[in-house]
Design a protein around this motif. Structure first.
Motif, PDB file in Angstrom:
ATOM      1  N   ALA A 157     -39.492  70.564 138.465  1.00 47.68           N
ATOM      2  CA  ALA A 157     -40.474  71.188 136.916  1.00 47.68           C
ATOM      3  C   ALA A 157     -40.859  72.281 136.347  1.00 47.68           C
ATOM      4  O   ALA A 157     -41.839  73.332 137.715  1.00 47.68           O
ATOM      5  CB  ALA A 157     -41.378  69.831 137.437  1.00 47.68           C
ATOM      6  N   ARG A 158     -40.868  73.076 135.175  1.00 44.65           N
ATOM      7  CA  ARG A 158     -41.575  74.184 134.902  1.00 44.65           C
ATOM      8  C   ARG A 158     -42.352  73.995 133.319  1.00 44.65           C
ATOM      9  O   ARG A 158     -42.130  72.770 132.268  1.00 44.65           O
ATOM     10  CB  ARG A 158     -40.059  74.351 134.336  1.00 44.65           C
ATOM     11  N   PRO A 159     -43.068  74.056 133.165  1.00 41.30           N
ATOM     12  CA  PRO A 159     -44.860  74.173 132.733  1.00 41.30           C
ATOM     13  C   PRO A 159     -43.773  74.863 131.325  1.00 41.30           C
ATOM     14  O   PRO A 159     -43.810  75.354 131.275  1.00 41.30           O
ATOM     15  CB  PRO A 159     -45.793  74.341 132.587  1.00 41.30           C
ATOM     16  N   ALA A 160     -43.742  73.768 130.224  1.00 35.13           N
ATOM     17  CA  ALA A 160     -44.057  74.423 128.697  1.00 35.13           C
ATOM     18  C   ALA A 160     -44.388  73.639 128.150  1.00 35.13           C
ATOM     19  O   ALA A 160     -43.759  72.578 127.800  1.00 35.13           O
ATOM     20  CB  ALA A 160     -42.888  75.171 128.640  1.00 35.13           C
ATOM     21  N   SER A 161     -45.292  74.006 126.910  1.00 33.13           N
ATOM     22  CA  SER A 161     -45.546  73.569 125.397  1.00 33.13           C
ATOM     23  C   SER A 161     -44.998  72.929 124.535  1.00 33.13           C
ATOM     24  O   SER A 161     -45.117  73.722 123.951  1.00 33.13           O
ATOM     25  CB  SER A 161     -47.393  73.459 125.352  1.00 33.13           C
ATOM     26  N   LYS A 168     -42.205  79.845 125.715  1.00 31.69           N
ATOM     27  CA  LYS A 168     -42.201  79.586 126.936  1.00 31.69           C
ATOM     28  C   LYS A 168     -41.006  77.917 127.053  1.00 31.69           C
ATOM     29  O   LYS A 168     -40.887  78.209 128.452  1.00 31.69           O
ATOM     30  CB  LYS A 168     -43.167  78.951 126.826  1.00 31.69           C
ATOM     31  N   ILE A 169     -40.993  77.420 125.715  1.00 27.86           N
ATOM     32  CA  ILE A 169     -39.562  76.067 126.518  1.00 27.86           C
ATOM     33  C   ILE A 169     -38.454  76.837 126.930  1.00 27.86           C
ATOM     34  O   ILE A 169     -37.416  76.818 127.360  1.00 27.86           O
ATOM     35  CB  ILE A 169     -40.500  75.156 125.377  1.00 27.86           C
ATOM     36  N   TRP A 170     -37.784  78.218 126.233  1.00 28.16           N
ATOM     37  CA  TRP A 170     -37.010  78.781 126.574  1.00 28.16           C
ATOM     38  C   TRP A 170     -36.355  79.302 127.517  1.00 28.16           C
ATOM     39  O   TRP A 170     -35.799  78.926 128.453  1.00 28.16           O
ATOM     40  CB  TRP A 170     -36.251  79.564 125.233  1.00 28.16           C
ATOM     41  N   GLN A 171     -37.578  79.461 127.844  1.00 30.57           N
ATOM     42  CA  GLN A 171     -37.517  80.300 129.630  1.00 30.57           C
ATOM     43  C   GLN A 171     -38.188  79.291 130.211  1.00 30.57           C
ATOM     44  O   GLN A 171     -37.435  79.648 131.732  1.00 30.57           O
ATOM     45  CB  GLN A 171     -39.334  81.104 129.445  1.00 30.57           C
ATOM     46  N   ALA A 172     -38.481  77.787 130.453  1.00 37.74           N
ATOM     47  CA  ALA A 172     -38.662  77.513 131.313  1.00 37.74           C
ATOM     48  C   ALA A 172     -37.302  76.265 131.317  1.00 37.74           C
ATOM     49  O   ALA A 172     -36.337  76.229 132.644  1.00 37.74           O
ATOM     50  CB  ALA A 172     -39.272  76.059 130.582  1.00 37.74           C
ATOM     51  N   ALA A 173     -36.246  76.590 130.436  1.00 36.86           N
ATOM     52  CA  ALA A 173     -35.117  75.988 130.363  1.00 36.86           C
ATOM     53  C   ALA A 173     -33.835  77.022 131.301  1.00 36.86           C
ATOM     54  O   ALA A 173     -33.166  76.310 131.840  1.00 36.86           O
ATOM     55  CB  ALA A 173     -34.196  76.221 129.141  1.00 36.86           C
ATOM     56  N   ASP A 174     -34.119  78.405 130.756  1.00 35.58           N
ATOM     57  CA  ASP A 174     -33.575  79.414 131.570  1.00 35.58           C
ATOM     58  C   ASP A 174     -33.685  79.073 133.175  1.00 35.58           C
ATOM     59  O   ASP A 174     -32.471  79.166 134.002  1.00 35.58           O
ATOM     60  CB  ASP A 174     -33.885  80.478 131.335  1.00 35.58           C
ATOM     61  N   ALA A 175     -34.884  78.897 133.879  1.00 32.95           N
ATOM     62  CA  ALA A 175     -34.948  78.501 134.695  1.00 32.95           C
ATOM     63  C   ALA A 175     -34.350  77.444 135.405  1.00 32.95           C
ATOM     64  O   ALA A 175     -33.861  77.228 136.647  1.00 32.95           O
ATOM     65  CB  ALA A 175     -36.772  78.865 135.313  1.00 32.95           C
ATOM     66  N   LEU A 176     -34.273  76.979 134.296  1.00 36.14           N
ATOM     67  CA  LEU A 176     -33.892  74.782 135.494  1.00 36.14           C
ATOM     68  C   LEU A 176     -32.605  75.112 135.265  1.00 36.14           C
ATOM     69  O   LEU A 176     -31.604  75.127 135.970  1.00 36.14           O
ATOM     70  CB  LEU A 176     -34.587  73.760 134.058  1.00 36.14           C
ATOM     71  N   LYS A 177     -31.979  76.399 134.720  1.00 32.03           N
ATOM     72  CA  LYS A 177     -30.592  76.158 134.367  1.00 32.03           C
ATOM     73  C   LYS A 177     -29.967  76.887 135.529  1.00 32.03           C
ATOM     74  O   LYS A 177     -28.955  77.183 136.331  1.00 32.03           O
ATOM     75  CB  LYS A 177     -29.654  77.025 132.425  1.00 32.03           C
ATOM     76  N   ASP A 178     -30.611  77.958 135.743  1.00 32.66           N
ATOM     77  CA  ASP A 178     -30.364  78.876 136.824  1.00 32.66           C
ATOM     78  C   ASP A 178     -30.515  78.197 138.045  1.00 32.66           C
ATOM     79  O   ASP A 178     -29.875  78.351 139.655  1.00 32.66           O
ATOM     80  CB  ASP A 178     -31.351  79.809 137.166  1.00 32.66           C
ATOM     81  N   TRP A 179     -31.057  77.044 138.545  1.00 34.88           N
ATOM     82  CA  TRP A 179     -32.057  76.122 139.840  1.00 34.88           C
ATOM     83  C   TRP A 179     -30.745  75.262 139.846  1.00 34.88           C
ATOM     84  O   TRP A 179     -30.329  74.826 140.662  1.00 34.88           O
ATOM     85  CB  TRP A 179     -32.912  75.662 139.375  1.00 34.88           C
ATOM     86  N   GLY A 180     -30.047  75.002 138.430  1.00 36.97           N
ATOM     87  CA  GLY A 180     -28.897  74.112 138.926  1.00 36.97           C
ATOM     88  C   GLY A 180     -29.015  72.577 138.289  1.00 36.97           C
ATOM     89  O   GLY A 180     -28.545  71.735 138.721  1.00 36.97           O
ATOM     90  N   SER A 194     -34.978  69.401 117.718  1.00 39.33           N
ATOM     91  CA  SER A 194     -34.877  70.481 117.358  1.00 39.33           C
ATOM     92  C   SER A 194     -35.136  71.185 118.932  1.00 39.33           C
ATOM     93  O   SER A 194     -34.191  72.291 119.426  1.00 39.33           O
ATOM     94  CB  SER A 194     -35.304  71.135 116.048  1.00 39.33           C
ATOM     95  N   MET A 195     -36.127  71.263 119.612  1.00 33.74           N
ATOM     96  CA  MET A 195     -35.899  71.876 120.295  1.00 33.74           C
ATOM     97  C   MET A 195     -35.356  71.327 121.771  1.00 33.74           C
ATOM     98  O   MET A 195     -34.831  72.099 122.631  1.00 33.74           O
ATOM     99  CB  MET A 195     -37.762  70.991 121.246  1.00 33.74           C
ATOM    100  N   ARG A 196     -35.205  70.286 121.544  1.00 34.22           N
ATOM    101  CA  ARG A 196     -34.114  69.309 122.375  1.00 34.22           C
ATOM    102  C   ARG A 196     -32.486  70.204 122.305  1.00 34.22           C
ATOM    103  O   ARG A 196     -32.112  70.217 123.352  1.00 34.22           O
ATOM    104  CB  ARG A 196     -34.248  68.050 122.366  1.00 34.22           C
ATOM    105  N   ASN A 197     -32.284  70.306 121.282  1.00 36.56           N
ATOM    106  CA  ASN A 197     -31.178  70.829 120.505  1.00 36.56           C
ATOM    107  C   ASN A 197     -31.282  72.421 121.634  1.00 36.56           C
ATOM    108  O   ASN A 197     -29.889  72.772 122.176  1.00 36.56           O
ATOM    109  CB  ASN A 197     -30.140  71.436 119.678  1.00 36.56           C
TER     110      ASN A 197
END
Length: 223
Positions: A157-161, A168-180, A194-197
């Motif tokens: 889990a990564r925090p982003a409001s 911050k959401i895009w950063q969380a997405a990047d981190a989760l991508k790196d995690w696999g 829009s955020m989901r896309n």
């Protein structure tokens, strides 16, 4: 109009950031709203902040500000909104929050996005690495525990409001991508399509929203 359905937020109504989007998915439905924090001043709301051991919720006020509250302080107020909406003729109630709640008293169908989302993820994500985006760092332990029980291979889990800077959401997405991560749950009713896309574009894997899962369930039952 179609059937009247009550929509109950843990924050303040109207939820102009949620309701217009989900109405597009619900078909011939009339949504009537109520909020646990309706009628409270900002000072009264800040007194509901969580302390150690509390179940943490993040929500939005009618003026657009985000607040963090302890669930225990709003349970009676949520029940009062459910009672009011049923009395006013709602054929069912949908909670506008993906958090976990005790069972409320309701003579009509009561839809909890968290239960709908959990069962959906269990059906499609067995054995996969599940990434979670949750609004606040204080929520990370509680959502990690919840989703680890959903039959997935691993959870991060990564925090982003959804109520703050989208970067911050895009950063969380990047981190989760790196995690696999092989599937993403954006675990707050405030995250929009829009955020989901964009999260799907960044990660290259599907991202799931509580608001759209709940809206489609309402349409299936009542439209």
């Amino acid at each position: 109009m179609g059937k009247k359905i009550g929509a109950v937020t843990i924050g303040q109504s109207p939820r102009t950031d949620v309701v217009p989007e989900i109405l597009q998915l619900m078909g011939n439905i009339e949504l009537v709203e109520g909020g646990a924090l309706d009628g409270l001043t900002y000072e009264e709301i800040t007194a509901l902040a969580p302390t150690a051991g509390d179940y943490v919720l993040v929500t939005r006020l009618s003026d657009g500000r985000a607040v963090k509250i302890a669930e225990k302080y709003i349970l009676e107020r949520l029940q009062a909104q459910i009672d009011r909406l049923v009395k006013e003729g709602a054929a069912g109630i949908v909670m506008l929050c993906s958090g976990e709640f005790p069972a409320f008293s309701c003579p009509k169908p009561l839809l909890y996005p968290q239960l709908l989302l959990t069962n959906f993820i269990q059906a499609v994500a067995g054995g996969k690495k599940l990434g979670i985006i949750t609004p606040d760092a204080d929520q990370v332990p509680q959502v990690t525990k919840r989703w680890a029980a959903a039959g997935v291979a691993a959870v991060q889990a990564r925090p982003a409001s959804p109520y703050a800077a989208e970067a911050k959401i895009w950063q969380a997405a990047d981190a989760l991508k790196d995690w696999g991560a092989e599937l993403i749950v954006m675990d707050c009713i405030g995250f929009n399509q829009s955020m989901r896309n964009e999260v799907t574009r960044i990660t290259g894997v599907p991202a799931v929203l509580p608001r759209t899962v709940a809206a489609r369930a309402v349409a299936e039952l009542f439209a």
